[in-house]
Design a protein around this motif. Sequence first.
Motif, PDB file in Angstrom:
ATOM      1  N   ASN A 328       9.110 -28.826  -7.966  1.00  0.00           N
ATOM      2  CA  ASN A 328       8.172 -28.099  -8.834  1.00  0.00           C
ATOM      3  C   ASN A 328       6.949 -28.952  -9.133  1.00  0.00           C
ATOM      4  OD1 ASN A 328       9.576 -25.763  -9.032  1.00  0.00           O
ATOM      5  ND2 ASN A 328      10.470 -26.177 -11.038  1.00  0.00           N
ATOM      6  N   LYS A 331       4.809 -28.897  -6.235  1.00  0.00           N
ATOM      7  CA  LYS A 331       4.220 -27.573  -5.980  1.00  0.00           C
ATOM      8  C   LYS A 331       3.062 -27.264  -6.920  1.00  0.00           C
ATOM      9  CE  LYS A 331       7.772 -24.812  -6.341  1.00  0.00           C
ATOM     10  NZ  LYS A 331       8.818 -23.827  -6.307  1.00  0.00           N
ATOM     11  N   TYR A 332       3.230 -27.667  -8.196  1.00  0.00           N
ATOM     12  CA  TYR A 332       2.248 -27.264  -9.208  1.00  0.00           C
ATOM     13  C   TYR A 332       1.253 -28.383  -9.544  1.00  0.00           C
ATOM     14  CZ  TYR A 332       5.434 -23.345  -9.515  1.00  0.00           C
ATOM     15  OH  TYR A 332       6.209 -22.260  -9.192  1.00  0.00           O
ATOM     16  N   ASP A 356       4.170 -34.853 -14.096  1.00  0.00           N
ATOM     17  CA  ASP A 356       3.098 -34.576 -13.130  1.00  0.00           C
ATOM     18  C   ASP A 356       1.777 -34.387 -13.864  1.00  0.00           C
ATOM     19  OD1 ASP A 356       2.539 -31.704 -13.736  1.00  0.00           O
ATOM     20  OD2 ASP A 356       4.627 -31.452 -13.114  1.00  0.00           O
ATOM     21  N   ILE A 361       1.870 -25.974 -18.493  1.00  0.00           N
ATOM     22  CA  ILE A 361       2.441 -24.673 -18.877  1.00  0.00           C
ATOM     23  C   ILE A 361       2.056 -24.396 -20.332  1.00  0.00           C
ATOM     24  CG2 ILE A 361       4.615 -23.367 -19.086  1.00  0.00           C
ATOM     25  CD1 ILE A 361       5.752 -25.867 -17.351  1.00  0.00           C
ATOM     26  N   LEU A 369      11.380 -20.679 -19.502  1.00  0.00           N
ATOM     27  CA  LEU A 369      11.283 -21.146 -18.114  1.00  0.00           C
ATOM     28  C   LEU A 369      12.612 -21.173 -17.371  1.00  0.00           C
ATOM     29  CD1 LEU A 369       8.742 -24.111 -18.115  1.00  0.00           C
ATOM     30  CD2 LEU A 369       8.389 -21.741 -17.487  1.00  0.00           C
ATOM     31  N   TYR A 374      12.025 -16.082 -13.996  1.00  0.00           N
ATOM     32  CA  TYR A 374      10.890 -16.169 -14.923  1.00  0.00           C
ATOM     33  C   TYR A 374       9.839 -17.074 -14.292  1.00  0.00           C
ATOM     34  CZ  TYR A 374       8.055 -16.431 -19.071  1.00  0.00           C
ATOM     35  OH  TYR A 374       7.013 -16.320 -19.946  1.00  0.00           O
ATOM     36  N   ARG A 375       8.619 -16.549 -14.184  1.00  0.00           N
ATOM     37  CA  ARG A 375       7.534 -17.364 -13.633  1.00  0.00           C
ATOM     38  C   ARG A 375       6.330 -17.209 -14.538  1.00  0.00           C
ATOM     39  NH1 ARG A 375       9.445 -14.031  -8.909  1.00  0.00           N
ATOM     40  NH2 ARG A 375      10.137 -15.493  -7.325  1.00  0.00           N
ATOM     41  N   VAL A 376       5.616 -18.285 -14.744  1.00  0.00           N
ATOM     42  CA  VAL A 376       4.413 -18.228 -15.570  1.00  0.00           C
ATOM     43  C   VAL A 376       3.372 -17.395 -14.838  1.00  0.00           C
ATOM     44  CG1 VAL A 376       2.581 -19.597 -16.598  1.00  0.00           C
ATOM     45  CG2 VAL A 376       4.937 -20.442 -16.618  1.00  0.00           C
ATOM     46  N   SER A 381       3.522 -18.624  -7.956  1.00  0.00           N
ATOM     47  CA  SER A 381       4.870 -19.075  -7.602  1.00  0.00           C
ATOM     48  C   SER A 381       5.245 -18.573  -6.210  1.00  0.00           C
ATOM     49  CB  SER A 381       5.856 -18.575  -8.652  1.00  0.00           C
ATOM     50  OG  SER A 381       7.152 -18.690  -8.172  1.00  0.00           O
ATOM     51  N   GLY A 386       8.110 -20.253  -4.242  1.00  0.00           N
ATOM     52  CA  GLY A 386       9.123 -20.405  -5.299  1.00  0.00           C
ATOM     53  C   GLY A 386      10.022 -19.181  -5.414  1.00  0.00           C
ATOM     54  N   SER A 387      11.294 -19.397  -5.714  1.00  0.00           N
ATOM     55  CA  SER A 387      12.229 -18.285  -5.863  1.00  0.00           C
ATOM     56  C   SER A 387      12.324 -17.848  -7.322  1.00  0.00           C
ATOM     57  CB  SER A 387      13.615 -18.711  -5.372  1.00  0.00           C
ATOM     58  OG  SER A 387      14.132 -19.701  -6.231  1.00  0.00           O
ATOM     59  N   GLY A 388      11.839 -18.673  -8.254  1.00  0.00           N
ATOM     60  CA  GLY A 388      11.968 -18.355  -9.680  1.00  0.00           C
ATOM     61  C   GLY A 388      13.356 -18.671 -10.198  1.00  0.00           C
ATOM     62  N   GLY A 390      14.794 -21.938  -9.570  1.00  0.00           N
ATOM     63  CA  GLY A 390      14.969 -23.399  -9.580  1.00  0.00           C
ATOM     64  C   GLY A 390      15.396 -23.946 -10.937  1.00  0.00           C
ATOM     65  N   LEU A 391      14.667 -23.574 -11.985  1.00  0.00           N
ATOM     66  CA  LEU A 391      14.991 -24.149 -13.295  1.00  0.00           C
ATOM     67  C   LEU A 391      16.288 -23.569 -13.871  1.00  0.00           C
ATOM     68  CD1 LEU A 391      11.476 -24.527 -14.962  1.00  0.00           C
ATOM     69  CD2 LEU A 391      12.899 -26.284 -13.937  1.00  0.00           C
TER      70      LEU A 391
HETATM   71  P1  ADP Z   1       9.771 -21.354  -9.006  1.00  0.00           P
HETATM   72  O1  ADP Z   1      10.670 -21.292  -7.843  1.00  0.00           O
HETATM   73  O2  ADP Z   1       8.925 -20.142  -9.215  1.00  0.00           O
HETATM   74  O3  ADP Z   1       9.046 -22.639  -9.119  1.00  0.00           O
HETATM   75  P2  ADP Z   1      11.354 -22.338 -11.206  1.00  0.00           P
HETATM   76  O4  ADP Z   1      12.538 -21.746 -11.892  1.00  0.00           O
HETATM   77  O5  ADP Z   1      11.550 -23.646 -10.535  1.00  0.00           O
HETATM   78  O6  ADP Z   1      10.821 -21.236 -10.226  1.00  0.00           O
HETATM   79  O7  ADP Z   1      10.209 -22.478 -12.269  1.00  0.00           O
HETATM   80  C1  ADP Z   1       9.909 -21.379 -13.107  1.00  0.00           C
HETATM   81  C2  ADP Z   1       8.441 -21.361 -13.442  1.00  0.00           C
HETATM   82  O8  ADP Z   1       8.121 -22.482 -14.250  1.00  0.00           O
HETATM   83  C3  ADP Z   1       7.538 -21.491 -12.235  1.00  0.00           C
HETATM   84  O9  ADP Z   1       7.261 -20.244 -11.653  1.00  0.00           O
HETATM   85  C4  ADP Z   1       6.277 -22.130 -12.834  1.00  0.00           C
HETATM   86  O10 ADP Z   1       5.465 -21.114 -13.354  1.00  0.00           O
HETATM   87  C5  ADP Z   1       6.815 -22.959 -14.003  1.00  0.00           C
HETATM   88  N1  ADP Z   1       6.916 -24.388 -13.650  1.00  0.00           N
HETATM   89  C6  ADP Z   1       8.028 -25.069 -13.281  1.00  0.00           C
HETATM   90  N2  ADP Z   1       7.747 -26.381 -13.075  1.00  0.00           N
HETATM   91  C7  ADP Z   1       6.450 -26.532 -13.335  1.00  0.00           C
HETATM   92  C8  ADP Z   1       5.547 -27.671 -13.299  1.00  0.00           C
HETATM   93  N3  ADP Z   1       5.972 -28.898 -12.978  1.00  0.00           N
HETATM   94  N4  ADP Z   1       4.251 -27.450 -13.635  1.00  0.00           N
HETATM   95  C9  ADP Z   1       3.828 -26.217 -13.964  1.00  0.00           C
HETATM   96  N5  ADP Z   1       4.603 -25.116 -14.011  1.00  0.00           N
HETATM   97  C10 ADP Z   1       5.896 -25.262 -13.686  1.00  0.00           C
END
Ligand code: ADP
Length: 443
Positions: A328, A331-332, A356, A361, A369, A374-376, A381, A386-388, A390-391
């Motif tokens: 993540n 990616k971000y 990072d 966010i 999150l 759930y995605r911002v 994403s 991203g699969s949404g 991960g967290l």
């Molecule tokens: P995804 O596969 O979409 O990354 P995650 O469950 O890993 O799904 O994360 C959920 C959401 O949290 C992401 O869609 C993103 O919007 C936000 N996010 C996660 N990690 C970060 C990060 N390091 N910086 C900014 N936003 C993040």
Amino acid sequence: MNFGGWLSLTARLALALAIGLALGLIVGAPWAAVAVVLAICLALQLLHLLHLLRWLQADQTELAPELPGPWGQLVAMIVRLYRRKQFHKQRLLRLLRELRRSTAAMPDGVVVLNPQAEILWFNRTAARLLGFRGKTDFGLRIENLVRQPEFVRYLRSGQFATPVIVRSAAGSQFLSLQIVPYGAGQLLTLVRDVTREARLEAMRKDFVANASHELRSPLTVISGYLETLATDGEFDPALAGPLQEMQRQAQRMTSIVQDLIELSRLESSDSQAAYQPIDVVALMALLRQDVLARPQHPAQVQLRADSNALLLGEDIQIHSAFSNLVDNAAKYTPADGSVAIRWWTDDDGGHFSVTDTGIGIAPEHIPRLTERFYRVDAGRSRATGGSGLGLAIVKHVLQRHGAQLSIDSQEGRGSTFTCHFPPERLQAAENVVDTAATAVTAS
Ligand code: ADP
């Protein structure tokens, strides 16, 4: 206060003394006559006092003696006080009875425990759900009657923020038990039958697990054919763009299905994660290589290990959770940004953080999150693959390790995701003299 009684008593005493004195003067012995009158008065007062005492001892308020002067007032005051006390007592008793009746009729079970977890009282629903047998169970410690290990652990942990779900002794029901501390160390245990919810939840988990397994094979076939077509030299070049997009989407679906399978696997077991020693410092180096291998990655990936303690957990799960966080961050975070991965230990346990300098966010998204999908910013994403999930995976893995995730972030400036592991999940590394000497910084 009424002084009438005192006045009439004093007047009567004065009259008796005057008559006594007059009679004494007639017979020539005034002081003896006064003494006799005083003795008679005193005897009368003692008699009233005796009456009063007898009445109080008999505890029969309705048979109040009729006494003259201040004695009468005293009796009236005692009767008033007694009636007031009786009134309050009756009111409290009525309230208590109503309270008991309402808790007895409650659809949820209630068990009242003292600070030693001994049963003081329970209602009918609690008796039915937990198999208590009425008064004979009063005074017994609750864990002697509710022996499910999950509940015993919960009771001893002292952490009662959420309920614990256990199977009933007969095994046919699922019960939710929540302890609510109150007063001076007393504990209220609320018991609910959650069999329906538990069955629905099990069905949901089974459905997701089965659906993802079923989707995996056709997806593998589709991806395989797309791969073959992409490498086929005779394929119409005009279709290269759509083919690439199909490959990208197939790849995305594969990663969603893989994440769903992983989540289902994590959810299917309630037990604690195993205690395998994991070399976090070595894992950090691997994670760094993975980031640098991405086609687009932040310019700097720093490692900082302030401890070489081993983490005791399930290797594959920890790898997956940590790599989700690092992934993540990569990616971000834009190409000119940086990612710092840190591992340190203190009295509270072990801590693994990923910081990072990416997009950050907004505070309103942070609590949500770790929810699935759930995605911002769903568009961003998806664009990053991203699969949404991960967290959500990270949260489950940490839960199974008794660990917590904390998220610190500022929009536009960057984020820090930290995993906090309890001290029992740490093991000192062998053959290492100075932990500071093992600190690694790479960029
Ligand atoms: P995804 O596969 O979409 O990354 P995650 O469950 O890993 O799904 O994360 C959920 C959401 O949290 C992401 O869609 C993103 O919007 C936000 N996010 C996660 N990690 C970060 C990060 N390091 N910086 C900014 N936003 C993040």
